[in-house]
Design an enzyme around this catalytic site. Structure first.
Site, short mmCIF file in Angstrom:
data_model
loop_
_atom_site.label_atom_id
_atom_site.label_comp_id
_atom_site.label_asym_id
_atom_site.label_seq_id
_atom_site.Cartn_x
_atom_site.Cartn_y
_atom_site.Cartn_z
N ASN A 1 7.77 -3.25 70.33
CA ASN A 1 8.09 -3.48 68.92
C ASN A 1 9.33 -4.35 68.72
OD1 ASN A 1 9.02 -0.86 70.06
ND2 ASN A 1 10.31 -0.84 68.24
N GLY B 1 2.35 6.73 63.37
CA GLY B 1 2.47 6.52 64.79
C GLY B 1 3.33 7.56 65.48
N GLN C 1 2.22 -1.44 67.55
CA GLN C 1 2.47 -2.86 67.28
C GLN C 1 1.32 -3.75 67.72
OE1 GLN C 1 4.68 -4.50 65.57
NE2 GLN C 1 6.08 -2.82 65.12
N CYS D 1 13.52 2.18 63.30
CA CYS D 1 13.83 3.61 63.41
C CYS D 1 15.26 3.84 63.87
CB CYS D 1 12.86 4.29 64.36
SG CYS D 1 11.15 4.21 63.78
N HIS E 1 0.79 1.38 58.46
CA HIS E 1 1.71 0.51 57.72
C HIS E 1 2.13 -0.72 58.52
CE1 HIS E 1 5.89 1.38 59.32
NE2 HIS E 1 5.22 2.36 59.88
#
Length: 381
Positions: A151, A71, A179, A325, A201
């Site tokens: 997210n 992404g 998402q 992240c 993922h």
């Protein structure tokens, strides 16, 4: 101890069928897809089938799909790639204050290069104002990037309405759907989006794989320089096992989409009902009505998120404070700051629980019971 994983918004466990397909391709189909001999044609066919699967999942055409490493690369290619290639049309970009850092940091980089970026605010549900977007649009606006589903708090933006606003404007429309993909039905023509980012993922596929949908006629400056792969838009020998696994994950996702969404929404209800049963003091960040079915962000007044996460982990529950992240960062969630302000206690006491493969109503209820016990114990201390 039986551990309960409730951090599916960060990453999801790979589906066993996906892992099997990837291993089979690694062992049996090792040719370079750019080679014209048998082994190359064999792997090229795998890529073509997978690309068709991706395209069908969003109502696109095969040639509109660019495979990426995930992404983040898809967002970078969309935002920076489009801006650099089309700056002759203008130097103004619009995004939101709650985007993933892959978009926000791309915009920060563009500001260093002379672009002007407008960051739309959100209300306390995490939703932008369409009127605000319309007011901020300018003749020199070349790109609008608004995430589909957040997210951290799960808020779904009015993407279709944004597309309608931009249909008569020169600005290209990009949405980060990392998402949202699989959690909501997506048709790029109905939404009128020009670019859309996806990551494998997040849907029980492999890490290191994603794609960017790019509408016909949209020109991008290359971010990866080298060969002529991906129709000269993204250089580098393609990750064929990853693509094959991604395609399998998409097929599984689409075969069970409706029932999965219903189940995930039920998990959120189960979790909240158990908290109420235990008389836990909490506030929902976002809404249940317009949110992704798998994301639940909850504020627990008079607690501290770091202490909460440590105690949850000790109790066998894996949750998070927001974006994976920014794990380990001492900075508060930029999403919660945008929603409630930098002085709100919610930015220091909120936990994200997110559901997916491997969870059941029973394990979710057990996790909520443990969470309630931890909250009530910590507040007594």
């Amino acid at each position: 101890m039986d551990r309960i994983y409730l951090d599916h918004a960060a990453t999801t466990p790979i589906h066993p069928d996906v892992a099997k397909v990837m291993l089979d391709v690694m062992v049996s189909s090792f040719g370079n897809p750019s080679s014209i001999h048998h082994h190359g044609r064999e792997t090229r066919a795998i890529l073509d089938r997978t690309r068709e699967t991706m395209a069908n999942s969003i109502g696109a055409k095969q040639q509109n799909i660019i495979f990426t490493s995930g992404g983040t690369e898809a967002d970078n290619l969309a935002v920076i790639g489009y801006a650099e290639e089309n700056k002759n049309k203008g130097m103004h970009i619009i995004t939101t204050s709650i985007e993933h850092h892959a978009v926000l940091h791309s915009c920060n980089e563009l500001e260093k290069r002379g672009f002007e970026v407008t960051y739309l605010p959100v209300d306390q549900t995490g939703t932008i104002s369409l009127d605000d977007l319309s007011r901020k649009l300018r003749a020199d606006t070349i790109l609008v990037s608004i995430m589909y589903g957040n997210n951290e708090v799960g808020t779904i933006q009015p993407i279709k309405e944004v597309g309608e606003i931009l249909s008569s404007h020169q600005a290209a429309f990009h949405t980060d759907a990392v998402q949202a993909y699989g959690a909501v039905e997506i048709d790029v023509d109905e939404l009128q989006v020009d670019m859309l980012s996806v990551s494998a993922h997040k849907i029980n596929g492999p890490k290191g794989m994603g794609f960017l949908y790019v509408r016909d006629g949209v020109k991008l400056a290359q971010r990866m320089i080298g060969g002529e792969q991906e129709r000269k838009r993204r250089a580098g020998t393609e990750n064929v096992p990853g693509a094959a696994g991604f395609g399998t994950a998409v097929e599984i996702m689409r075969n069970h989409a409706a029932e999965k969404r219903k189940e995930l929404s039920h998990f959120k209800t189960v979790f909240l009902e158990e908290l109420k049963k235990q008389e836990v003091d909490f506030c929902l960040n976002g809404t249940l009505e317009s949110s992704l079915p798998h994301v639940l962000n909850v504020s627990f007044p008079a607690t501290n998120v770091e202490s909460l996460l440590v105690n949850l982990d000790l109790a066998g529950i894996s949750a998070s404070s927001g974006s994976a992240c920014t794990a380990g960062s001492i900075e508060p969630s930029h999403v919660l700051v945008a929603m409630f302000g930098s002085d709100s206690e919610r930015i220091t006491n909120s936990v994200r629980f997110s559901f997916g493969l491997g969870n059941t109503a029973e394990t979710v209820k057990a996790a909520a019971e443990k969470t309630g016990s931890i909250i009530n114990r910590l507040k007594k201390q």
